[in-house]
Each structure stands twice: as structure tokens, then as C-alpha cells.
Design a protein around this motif. Structure first.
Motif, PDB file in Angstrom:
ATOM      1  N   PRO A 215       0.836  -1.029   0.096  1.00  0.00           N
ATOM      2  CA  PRO A 215       0.048   0.553   0.148  1.00  0.00           C
ATOM      3  C   PRO A 215       0.635   1.376   0.312  1.00  0.00           C
ATOM      4  N   ILE A 216       0.202   2.133  -0.173  1.00  0.00           N
ATOM      5  CA  ILE A 216       0.949   3.351  -0.509  1.00  0.00           C
ATOM      6  C   ILE A 216      -0.182   4.099   0.386  1.00  0.00           C
ATOM      7  N   ILE A 217       0.000   5.150   0.962  1.00  0.00           N
ATOM      8  CA  ILE A 217      -0.777   6.177   2.211  1.00  0.00           C
ATOM      9  C   ILE A 217      -0.157   6.974   2.166  1.00  0.00           C
ATOM     10  N   ASP A 218      -1.490   8.281   2.643  1.00  0.00           N
ATOM     11  CA  ASP A 218      -1.353   9.835   2.593  1.00  0.00           C
ATOM     12  C   ASP A 218      -0.708   9.745   4.469  1.00  0.00           C
ATOM     13  N   MET A 219      -1.143  11.089   3.719  1.00  0.00           N
ATOM     14  CA  MET A 219      -0.293  11.444   5.547  1.00  0.00           C
ATOM     15  C   MET A 219      -0.810  11.269   6.981  1.00  0.00           C
ATOM     16  N   ILE A 224      -4.370   5.159  -0.881  1.00  0.00           N
ATOM     17  CA  ILE A 224      -4.193   6.384  -1.956  1.00  0.00           C
ATOM     18  C   ILE A 224      -3.223   5.562  -3.079  1.00  0.00           C
ATOM     19  N   GLY A 225      -2.641   4.229  -3.502  1.00  0.00           N
ATOM     20  CA  GLY A 225      -2.036   3.927  -4.418  1.00  0.00           C
ATOM     21  C   GLY A 225      -1.560   2.217  -3.512  1.00  0.00           C
ATOM     22  N   THR A 226      -1.038   1.734  -4.957  1.00  0.00           N
ATOM     23  CA  THR A 226       0.169   1.119  -4.773  1.00  0.00           C
ATOM     24  C   THR A 226       1.391   0.938  -5.072  1.00  0.00           C
ATOM     25  N   THR A 260       4.559  -0.289   3.740  1.00  0.00           N
ATOM     26  CA  THR A 260       3.714   0.244   3.003  1.00  0.00           C
ATOM     27  C   THR A 260       5.113   1.649   2.843  1.00  0.00           C
ATOM     28  N   LEU A 261       4.653   2.554   2.020  1.00  0.00           N
ATOM     29  CA  LEU A 261       5.643   3.813   1.213  1.00  0.00           C
ATOM     30  C   LEU A 261       3.900   5.078   1.713  1.00  0.00           C
ATOM     31  N   ARG A 262       5.143   5.267   2.086  1.00  0.00           N
ATOM     32  CA  ARG A 262       3.775   7.039   3.107  1.00  0.00           C
ATOM     33  C   ARG A 262       4.838   7.822   1.945  1.00  0.00           C
ATOM     34  N   VAL A 263       3.155   8.557   1.187  1.00  0.00           N
ATOM     35  CA  VAL A 263       3.733   9.794   0.867  1.00  0.00           C
ATOM     36  C   VAL A 263       2.458  11.570   0.987  1.00  0.00           C
TER      37      VAL A 263
END
Length: 346
Positions: A215-219, A224-226, A260-263
Motif C-alpha cells: 500500500p501507498i498511504i497519505d499523511m 491511495i495507491g499501490t 508500506t510507502l507513506r507519501v
């Protein structure tokens, strides 16, 4: 007559180094280290191919110095390639040039010099040696002192760096005047063993398991994405996120435990400080100390306050918040152009 062992990659810098030291009256022997691509194919990388070793031998003949080669492929695999791959797998951004200088290149040069009874060692790095202290090169754009901070005191006491007071243009002029094989060779790529600078493909070829979706997650923690593998990202990165947004998104965090990737937006990417471990101090200094710090090889010197966290780590508080230091990269400390030491950002 003093003798010197010159690490000759076949490139223009080490070629001119051998020539200059001979002109200075040293008895010069050139040593080419066979690192990586030499065992697979030729001509694919600037400083690791068989062609490069052959060029070094040709240069040695033109300059009139003796030359030999040494196989360090096993050491390079164990101390550079495998940690490089493992680092990206663990969410880090390792620096293979620092690993190579610390564990392979300079130990091999020093060991060979000792075996051959040679007084000094030399390389084509752009940096200076003043009273056995490592200093910034005259050509600030080419300065490579950042990569040399992990050297030991014995290495520095026997190291000669004749390019420290020259510019790249001056070095290339010398090579052209001698018609050296490397005179018109282009600059080496950033990572010598990676073809076409595609480190992602290199890592996937050796560890297919790194391409694991997550997963890509927001703050706020919303998905919000992969992503297709954390190895492809580093802190502050904007490319390859691939998510439309009103403001550009940057990598803020990499969590390998949850894959997990946080952006987030740019303002969330900057960092006021960092922690640095695996220290190698070249100059005794009392902490806390106000020093200049470089957190990227091509970055600028940043004023900062450096203080001990414990015996193995220091905290670096920047004068102003900086684009995020990447864990796995090195932070190197300077005082008026002299390298005080450095370590790995954790």
C-alpha cells in the motif's frame, strides 16, 4: 627513491595520477583491481570492465610504469554487492562507493603495497591530504572527500592524492597531451557495476522477491495507491509514485515491516535533524561542535550542530531543515575544509 602503488581503473583520473607521480620522482607501480563486470562481459561499465583493465595496462606502458592486476571479485560481492541489495530490500539507500573504499579498494591497495614493500598508495580521487588530514579538493564540483571518510589512520598516513589541487579540465588536458587511452573517455556512471544506471533492474535480477506489491498511504493513513516494491524508493523521492494530486507527492516514510510507502506534500518531506551511526572519526574533536555536514555526495556543505547520542551515534541538527537525509547514505563532517569524520545515516 620513494615508491607508490597507484590504483589504476583505466579511467582518465587514475591514469594521470600515475603519470604525475612518476614525474614527481616516485617509483610507480599500477594496480588494477578486478571488481565485478570483469567476470561477465566487457565494455559495459566505465571502471569495472575487462576493457578498463586493458586500458590501464596500456596506460602504464605509455607512461613507463609497471602494472599488475588483482582479483577482488569475491570481496566485492560479499562486502559491496550483497549489502547493496540487502540495503534496498530493507528500505535503505546504501552507498556502494563508500562500502567499496572501506572494505575492498583501499584494504586491497594497502595489503598489496605491504606485500610488495611499497611505501605509499595513491588513487585518482579529487581530495587533498594535508599533514595526514583529509581535505576538500580545489575543484569543488569534483570533490570526492565525501567517499573517503571511512579510511583508517594508517591508510591516510600513506595516501597520496595528486589530483587534489587540479581541476578536471586540467587533468583531461594532461591525458590528451599524452594521448592516453582514457583521454576522451566519458565520466564514470554513478554506480560502476550497474548498467545504464538502472539499479532497480540490477536488484530485481538478483532478488526477485523485492518486487512485492504494497500500500501507498497519505499523511492521514489512507490508502491511495499501490507500490510494486519498496526497493524502488528513497526518502524525498517524487518519481514513480504515480498518483494524481493537486500538489506533487514525495516519499515521506518507508516501512518495511508492513511493506508500506507513506507519501505527502513537500512541506512534510524536510527534516530538521538526523541520527548518524557507524562512526569513523579522523580528527579528535569535542562534541557538541558546530560543523559543516554533507549528507549527499553531490550535496552542499550544511552548517549543523553535531552532538553525541551515545558512544556509537551522533545527532546532527541542521541550521535549517533539509531535504530528507536517506538512511543508508553517509553524513560526513567538515571543519574549514578538513574532514573530521563521518558515519551512516540511521
Amino acid at each position: 627513491m620513494k615508491s607508490v602503488l597507484v590504483g589504476m581503473s583505466g579511467g582518465v583520473d587514475s591514469s594521470v595520477t600515475a603519470y604525475l607521480l612518476q614525474k614527481q620522482g616516485y617509483r610507480v607501480h599500477g594496480l588494477s583491481l578486478m571488481f565485478w563486470e570483469t567476470r561477465f562481459n566487457s565494455g559495459t561499465t566505465a571502471c569495472c570492465s575487462i576493457d578498463s583493465v586493458l586500458d590501464a595496462a596500456k596506460t602504464a606502458a605509455i607512461v613507463g610504469v609497471s602494472h599488475s592486476a588483482k582479483d577482488v571479485r569475491v570481496e566485492f560481492m560479499e562486502r559491496v554487492i550483497e549489502p547493496f541489495i540487502a540495503g534496498y530490500r530493507d528500505g535503505l539507500t546504501p552507498n556502494p562507493c563508500v562500502l567499496c573504499n572501506k572494505h575492498v579498494k583501499f584494504p586491497a591497495l594497502l595489503d598489496t603495497a605491504n606485500e610488495m614493500g611499497i611505501d605509499f598508495i595513491a588513487t585518482g580521487h579529487y581530495a587533498g591530504i594535508v599533514n595526514q588530514h583529509l581535505t576538500i579538493a580545489t575543484d569543488k564540483k569534483k570533490d570526492q572527500s565525501y567517499f573517503l571518510y571511512p579510511l583508517t589512520s594508517e591508510m591516510l598516513s600513506r595516501l597520496v592524492l595528486p589530483l587534489g589541487g587540479l581541476t578536471k579540465d586540467e587533468v583531461r588536458e594532461v591525458a590528451l597531451s599524452l594521448n592516453l587511452p582514457a583521454a576522451t573517455r566519458p565520466e564514470s556512471q554513478e554506480i560502476c557495476f550497474v548498467v545504464d544506471c538502472d539499479y532497480g533492474k540490477f536488484i530485481r535480477d538478483y532478488d526477485g522477491g523485492v518486487s512485492r506489491d504494497g500500500p501507498i498511504i497519505d499523511m492521514e493513513g489512507n490508502r491511495i495507491g499501490t507500490h510494486h516494491g519498496l526497493y524502488a524508493y528513497t526518502l524525498g523521492q517524487r518519481r514513480r509514485i504515480g498518483i494524481p494530486a493537486k500538489e506533487p507527492l514525495y516519499v515521506i516514510g518507508i516501512d518495511t515491516a508492513t511493506n508500506t510507502l507513506r507519501v505527502g506534500q513537500r512541506q512534510f518531506a524536510v527534516a530538521p535533524e538526523c541520527i548518524v551511526g557507524d562512526l569513523n572519526m579522523l580528527v579528535d574533536i569535542a562534541f557538541p561542535a558546530s560543523l559543516d555536514v554533507k549528507i549527499r555526495s553531490a550535496g552542499r556543505l550544511i552548517p549543523a550542530l553535531v552532538s553525541f547520542v551515545d558512544a556509537q551515534k551522533v545527532k546532527v541538527v541542521f541550521e535549517r531543515p533539509q531535504w530528507p537525509p536517506a538512511p543508508g547514505q553517509s553524513a560526513v563532517f567538515y571543519d574549514e575544509g578538513t574532514v573530521i569524520g563521518g558515519g551512516v545515516i540511521v
